[in-house]
Design an enzyme around this catalytic site. Structure first.
Site, PDB file in Angstrom:
ATOM      1  N   ASN A   9       0.862  -1.183   0.000  1.00  0.00           N
ATOM      2  CA  ASN A   9       0.000   0.000   0.000  1.00  0.00           C
ATOM      3  C   ASN A   9       0.899   1.234   0.000  1.00  0.00           C
ATOM      4  O   ASN A   9       1.500   1.567   1.015  1.00  0.00           O
ATOM      5  CB  ASN A   9      -0.881  -0.044   1.257  1.00  0.00           C
ATOM      6  CG  ASN A   9      -1.724   1.203   1.426  1.00  0.00           C
ATOM      7  OD1 ASN A   9      -1.797   2.052   0.533  1.00  0.00           O
ATOM      8  ND2 ASN A   9      -2.369   1.317   2.577  1.00  0.00           N
ATOM      9  N   TRP A  10       0.983   1.896  -1.158  1.00  0.00           N
ATOM     10  CA  TRP A  10       1.905   3.037  -1.277  1.00  0.00           C
ATOM     11  C   TRP A  10       1.319   4.298  -0.641  1.00  0.00           C
ATOM     12  O   TRP A  10       1.995   5.316  -0.563  1.00  0.00           O
ATOM     13  CB  TRP A  10       2.242   3.292  -2.756  1.00  0.00           C
ATOM     14  CG  TRP A  10       3.004   2.184  -3.413  1.00  0.00           C
ATOM     15  CD1 TRP A  10       3.480   1.038  -2.822  1.00  0.00           C
ATOM     16  CD2 TRP A  10       3.411   2.104  -4.794  1.00  0.00           C
ATOM     17  NE1 TRP A  10       4.139   0.256  -3.745  1.00  0.00           N
ATOM     18  CE2 TRP A  10       4.108   0.885  -4.968  1.00  0.00           C
ATOM     19  CE3 TRP A  10       3.234   2.938  -5.904  1.00  0.00           C
ATOM     20  CZ2 TRP A  10       4.640   0.493  -6.201  1.00  0.00           C
ATOM     21  CZ3 TRP A  10       3.764   2.542  -7.133  1.00  0.00           C
ATOM     22  CH2 TRP A  10       4.464   1.335  -7.285  1.00  0.00           C
ATOM     23  N   LYS A  11       0.056   4.260  -0.266  1.00  0.00           N
ATOM     24  CA  LYS A  11      -0.613   5.416   0.354  1.00  0.00           C
ATOM     25  C   LYS A  11      -0.403   6.670  -0.506  1.00  0.00           C
ATOM     26  O   LYS A  11      -0.355   6.571  -1.716  1.00  0.00           O
ATOM     27  CB  LYS A  11      -0.112   5.600   1.803  1.00  0.00           C
ATOM     28  CG  LYS A  11      -0.246   4.298   2.606  1.00  0.00           C
ATOM     29  CD  LYS A  11      -0.123   4.502   4.087  1.00  0.00           C
ATOM     30  CE  LYS A  11      -0.299   3.151   4.787  1.00  0.00           C
ATOM     31  NZ  LYS A  11      -0.292   3.258   6.238  1.00  0.00           N
ATOM     32  N   HIS A  95      -9.746   0.937   4.744  1.00  0.00           N
ATOM     33  CA  HIS A  95      -8.471   1.149   5.452  1.00  0.00           C
ATOM     34  C   HIS A  95      -8.717   2.092   6.633  1.00  0.00           C
ATOM     35  O   HIS A  95      -9.508   3.027   6.533  1.00  0.00           O
ATOM     36  CB  HIS A  95      -7.424   1.729   4.506  1.00  0.00           C
ATOM     37  CG  HIS A  95      -6.052   1.728   5.094  1.00  0.00           C
ATOM     38  ND1 HIS A  95      -5.652   2.683   5.990  1.00  0.00           N
ATOM     39  CD2 HIS A  95      -5.018   0.873   4.952  1.00  0.00           C
ATOM     40  CE1 HIS A  95      -4.410   2.415   6.378  1.00  0.00           C
ATOM     41  NE2 HIS A  95      -3.993   1.323   5.754  1.00  0.00           N
ATOM     42  N   GLU A  97      -7.119   4.480   7.814  1.00  0.00           N
ATOM     43  CA  GLU A  97      -6.900   5.919   7.561  1.00  0.00           C
ATOM     44  C   GLU A  97      -8.136   6.545   6.924  1.00  0.00           C
ATOM     45  O   GLU A  97      -8.452   7.706   7.165  1.00  0.00           O
ATOM     46  CB  GLU A  97      -5.647   6.106   6.688  1.00  0.00           C
ATOM     47  CG  GLU A  97      -4.383   5.874   7.504  1.00  0.00           C
ATOM     48  CD  GLU A  97      -3.183   5.377   6.716  1.00  0.00           C
ATOM     49  OE1 GLU A  97      -3.188   5.451   5.473  1.00  0.00           O
ATOM     50  OE2 GLU A  97      -2.229   4.896   7.362  1.00  0.00           O
ATOM     51  N   GLU A 167      -5.486  -5.138  10.386  1.00  0.00           N
ATOM     52  CA  GLU A 167      -4.472  -4.109  10.616  1.00  0.00           C
ATOM     53  C   GLU A 167      -4.782  -3.362  11.915  1.00  0.00           C
ATOM     54  O   GLU A 167      -5.600  -2.439  11.921  1.00  0.00           O
ATOM     55  CB  GLU A 167      -4.452  -3.103   9.465  1.00  0.00           C
ATOM     56  CG  GLU A 167      -4.126  -3.710   8.125  1.00  0.00           C
ATOM     57  CD  GLU A 167      -3.592  -2.651   7.156  1.00  0.00           C
ATOM     58  OE1 GLU A 167      -2.455  -2.818   6.693  1.00  0.00           O
ATOM     59  OE2 GLU A 167      -4.289  -1.668   6.903  1.00  0.00           O
ATOM     60  N   GLY A 173       2.237   2.202  10.713  1.00  0.00           N
ATOM     61  CA  GLY A 173       3.173   3.317  10.582  1.00  0.00           C
ATOM     62  C   GLY A 173       3.840   3.727  11.877  1.00  0.00           C
ATOM     63  O   GLY A 173       4.467   4.789  11.954  1.00  0.00           O
ATOM     64  N   SER A 212       3.260  -2.212  10.275  1.00  0.00           N
ATOM     65  CA  SER A 212       4.714  -2.222  10.487  1.00  0.00           C
ATOM     66  C   SER A 212       5.366  -3.567  10.154  1.00  0.00           C
ATOM     67  O   SER A 212       6.306  -3.990  10.838  1.00  0.00           O
ATOM     68  CB  SER A 212       5.058  -1.779  11.913  1.00  0.00           C
ATOM     69  OG  SER A 212       4.585  -0.462  12.146  1.00  0.00           O
ATOM     70  N   GLY A 234       4.778   1.319   4.707  1.00  0.00           N
ATOM     71  CA  GLY A 234       6.096   1.948   4.564  1.00  0.00           C
ATOM     72  C   GLY A 234       7.141   1.085   3.873  1.00  0.00           C
ATOM     73  O   GLY A 234       7.851   1.557   2.971  1.00  0.00           O
TER      74      GLY A 234
END
Ligand code: PGA
Length: 251
Positions: A9-11, A95, A97, A167, A173, A212, A234
């Site tokens: 996931n490159w966000k 997600h 976020e 998650e 993160g 992570s 990440g």
């Protein structure tokens, strides 16, 4: 036998130049035969990733999708039919976020899940508890409710064509990772919840862990019986690190 999946996931990261560099690095990786690999670039870079990864064993997905599958007057959104046309095969749904920072409700993400499947895209449904909820020992209840709302709205059968990612919000993160046992406990509960509705769907469903994940902890996490791979944030922005995680999944 479930195939392992490693998804990046490159966000909201990347420029044309950095994405080109990442694609070059990913193209040099050898994907083990039992592993499915996918990346989720920003909408801006989906086309670049699809073109750049042509011929590679790496699928491309989107991080979000509109609530309706057809094109229409919905400024700023992207329809699942457009994603399918572009060559995407997966989409992230729910997600944390988006749930927390954008305020995406269960109702909205259920529509997105359905819109993805209506165009043959595989939804990757993300679930997970906050630190506060874990400390209050509400983890299984929270995750059960998040999953349960989709089962209730769309039926258990939709999970024959979906992936679930557990998650924990506190691990995303932050450098904090759930221990393999903490993750396994939640994965087992998710599978049991699916099995209560349909044993076959539960047996086939791929449950990814995210939060992570790095090459250094991937082997142990992926070694747990109900962890079928990872959703990597990440560490997926570095082709060498992502490649090491993919190799861990192949072992
Ligand atoms: P992280 O993100 O690997 O950077 O913790 C995971 C995710 O949000 O999917």
């Amino acid at each position: 036998m479930r195939r392992t999946m490693v998804a990046g996931n490159w966000k909201m990261h990347g420029t044309r130049a950095s994405v080109a560099e990442l694609i070059t690095g990913l193209s040099a990786l050898t994907v083990p035969s039992g592993v499915d690999v996918a990346v989720f670039p920003s909408f801006l870079h989906i086309g670049q990733a699809i073109d750049g990864l042509k011929g590679q064993a790496i699928a491309v997905g989107a991080q979000n999708v509109a609530v309706q599958p057809e094109q229409g007057a919905l400024t700023g959104e992207v329809a699942s039919s457009q994603l399918a046309d572009a060559g995407c095969t997966l989409v992230l749904v729910g997600h944390s976020e988006r749930r927390q920072l954008i305020g995406e409700s269960d109702e909205v993400l259920i529509r997105k899940f359905a819109a993805a499947q209506a165009q043959g895209l595989t939804p990757v449904l993300c679930v997970g508890e906050t630190l506060e909820q874990r400390q209050a020992e509400q983890t299984l209840e929270v995750v059960g409710r998040q999953l349960g709302s989709v089962i209730e709205a769309l039926g258990i059968e939709v999970f024959a064509r979906a992936v679930i990612a557990y998650e924990p919000v506190w691990a995303i993160g932050t450098g904090l990772t759930a221990t393999p046992q903490q993750a396994q406990d939640v994965h087992a509960a998710i599978r049991a919840q699916l099995a209560a509705e349909n044993a076959e769907v539960a047996q086939g469903a791929r449950l990814l862990y995210g939060g992570s994940v790095k090459a250094a902890n991937a082997v142990e996490l992926f070694g747990m019986p109900d962890i079928d791979g990872g959703l990597i944030g990440g560490a997926s922005l570095n082709a060498d690190e992502f490649g090491a995680i993919i190799r861990a999944a192949g072992n």
